[in-house]
Design a protein around this motif. Structure first.
Motif, short mmCIF file in Angstrom:
data_model
loop_
_atom_site.label_atom_id
_atom_site.label_comp_id
_atom_site.label_asym_id
_atom_site.label_seq_id
_atom_site.Cartn_x
_atom_site.Cartn_y
_atom_site.Cartn_z
N LYS A 187 0.90 -1.16 -0.09
CA LYS A 187 0.01 0.03 0.02
C LYS A 187 0.81 1.23 -0.09
N ARG A 188 1.71 1.07 1.03
CA ARG A 188 2.68 2.43 0.87
C ARG A 188 3.49 2.63 -0.24
N VAL A 189 4.04 1.74 -1.16
CA VAL A 189 4.47 1.81 -2.33
C VAL A 189 3.74 2.50 -3.32
N ALA A 190 2.51 1.79 -3.40
CA ALA A 190 1.62 2.25 -4.29
C ALA A 190 1.15 3.71 -4.20
N GLU A 191 1.03 4.37 -2.97
CA GLU A 191 0.80 5.51 -2.74
C GLU A 191 1.96 6.49 -3.22
N ARG A 192 3.19 6.08 -2.68
CA ARG A 192 4.36 6.61 -3.14
C ARG A 192 4.39 6.82 -4.60
N GLY A 193 4.35 6.01 -5.38
CA GLY A 193 4.60 5.90 -6.62
C GLY A 193 3.41 7.00 -7.37
N ALA A 194 2.15 6.69 -6.87
CA ALA A 194 0.94 7.69 -7.32
C ALA A 194 1.15 9.19 -7.04
N GLY A 197 5.16 10.08 -8.34
CA GLY A 197 5.62 9.84 -9.73
C GLY A 197 6.68 9.07 -9.88
N ILE A 198 7.14 8.39 -8.90
CA ILE A 198 8.46 7.66 -9.05
C ILE A 198 8.27 6.10 -9.61
N GLU A 199 9.46 5.40 -10.02
CA GLU A 199 9.07 4.29 -10.71
C GLU A 199 9.07 3.43 -9.41
N VAL A 200 8.09 2.36 -9.60
CA VAL A 200 8.01 1.18 -8.51
C VAL A 200 8.02 0.05 -9.09
N PRO A 201 8.02 -1.16 -8.39
CA PRO A 201 8.09 -2.40 -8.99
C PRO A 201 6.80 -2.73 -9.50
N GLY A 202 7.10 -3.41 -10.80
CA GLY A 202 5.78 -3.86 -11.46
C GLY A 202 4.68 -4.42 -10.87
N HIS A 203 5.28 -5.34 -10.14
CA HIS A 203 4.00 -6.08 -9.51
C HIS A 203 4.27 -6.63 -8.02
#
Length: 290
Positions: A187-194, A197-203
């Motif tokens: 959840k935290r990674v998805a929120e940071r990515g959104a 606008g940083i690159e995050v793991p694909g899945h």
């Protein structure tokens, strides 16, 4: 001393003296026999009274208890001076963890890893055994009893499955990776990515079975995994060794300290990745806010 079924074979690691560890085939045979007698006959056949909670969401079944009992007897017979640190044994007596820092060789046993999956009738579970000397893992085995597949390895000897030497997946762009992490981290990674606008793991996903995750990482099918809060030796002692022998890298917390079963139950975050460079990339996303 007389040892049964060719209990030891030589190995080496860099400048370290040659190590001696239990025979891979002998331990695999013990795992297979235990699974055939204690685990698989109970899979999808558990009665209501066969499952209980040790703590909130922490299940144990009759298969866990019976499997650990059988593994303990067989492994100690294989190496008569050895002792066993098993998940259920430690639950009954936490002082058993002290054996990890003692002088005797230690078998670290997870009789059914992924008990929640096992109890729910899902096929994602495993049996894990590590052989520890001087507080460090010398050899490890992870067995998938549903598909009758074992990976094993020892310090300096590589990780293997059915005669094939294993290798982790090579590092790749972050957006192309598949990894495992707890739900709060996902959840935290998805929120940071959104938000940033940083690159995050694909899945990002989670097996809820560390043993099967380590199997997939060592065979190149999963790129990384992040474990956290309470790192238990029966979950990680064998897996960290096998992943490293397959060419991977892992470390605990942002400081990047090596994982060691000697430390018992470790409060912290363990990140397992393809190499040190990928670990650094992932650490900033996955380790904070453990």
């Amino acid at each position: 001393m007389n040892r049964s079924v060719s209990a030891y074979s030589p190995g080496s690691s860099g400048n370290r003296p040659a190590s001696r560890h239990p025979d891979f085939a002998a331990v695999t045979a013990i795992l297979r026999e235990t699974a055939a007698i204690e685990v698989m006959p109970r899979f999808r056949r558990l009665a209501a009274g066969d499952v209980r909670e040790k703590g909130p969401g922490d299940l144990v079944t009759v298969a866990d208890v019976a499997s650990e009992r059988r593994l303990t007897a067989a492994l100690m017979a294989l190496v008569p001076e050895s002792v066993v640190v098993g998940e259920e044994g430690v639950d009954a007596d936490p002082s058993v963890l002290d054996l990890l820092a003692g002088p005797a060789p230690v078998w670290v046993v997870d009789p059914v890893d992924g008990t929640g999956n096992f109890a729910a009738g899902r096929e994602c579970f495993a049996m894990i055994v590590a052989y520890v000397e001087g507080g460090e893992t010398v050899a490890g085995w992870i067995y998938d009893p549903v598909h009758d597949v074992t990976i094993h390895g020892a310090v300096g000897e590589g990780a293997w499955c059915d005669g094939v030497r294993l290798a982790v997946a090579p590092a790749k762009p972050l957006a192309e990776t598949i990894g495992s992490a707890p739900s709060r981290v996902r959840k935290r990674v998805a929120e940071r990515g959104a938000a940033e606008g940083i690159e995050v793991p694909g899945h990002l996903l989670q097996y809820r079975c560390a043993g099967r995750e380590y199997m997939d990482m060592a065979q190149g099918g999963l790129d990384f995994a992040r474990y956290g809060r309470r790192l238990k030796p029966w979950d990680h002692a064998a897996g960290v060794l096998l992943h490293r022998e397959a060419g991977g890298f892992s470390a605990v917390d942002e400081a990047g300290r090596p994982y060691s079963p000697r430390d018992g139950i470790v409060e912290g975050s363990l990140l397992v990745a393809a190499d040190a460079a990928m670990w650094e990339v992932l650490a900033g996303l996955l380790i904070p806010s453990a």
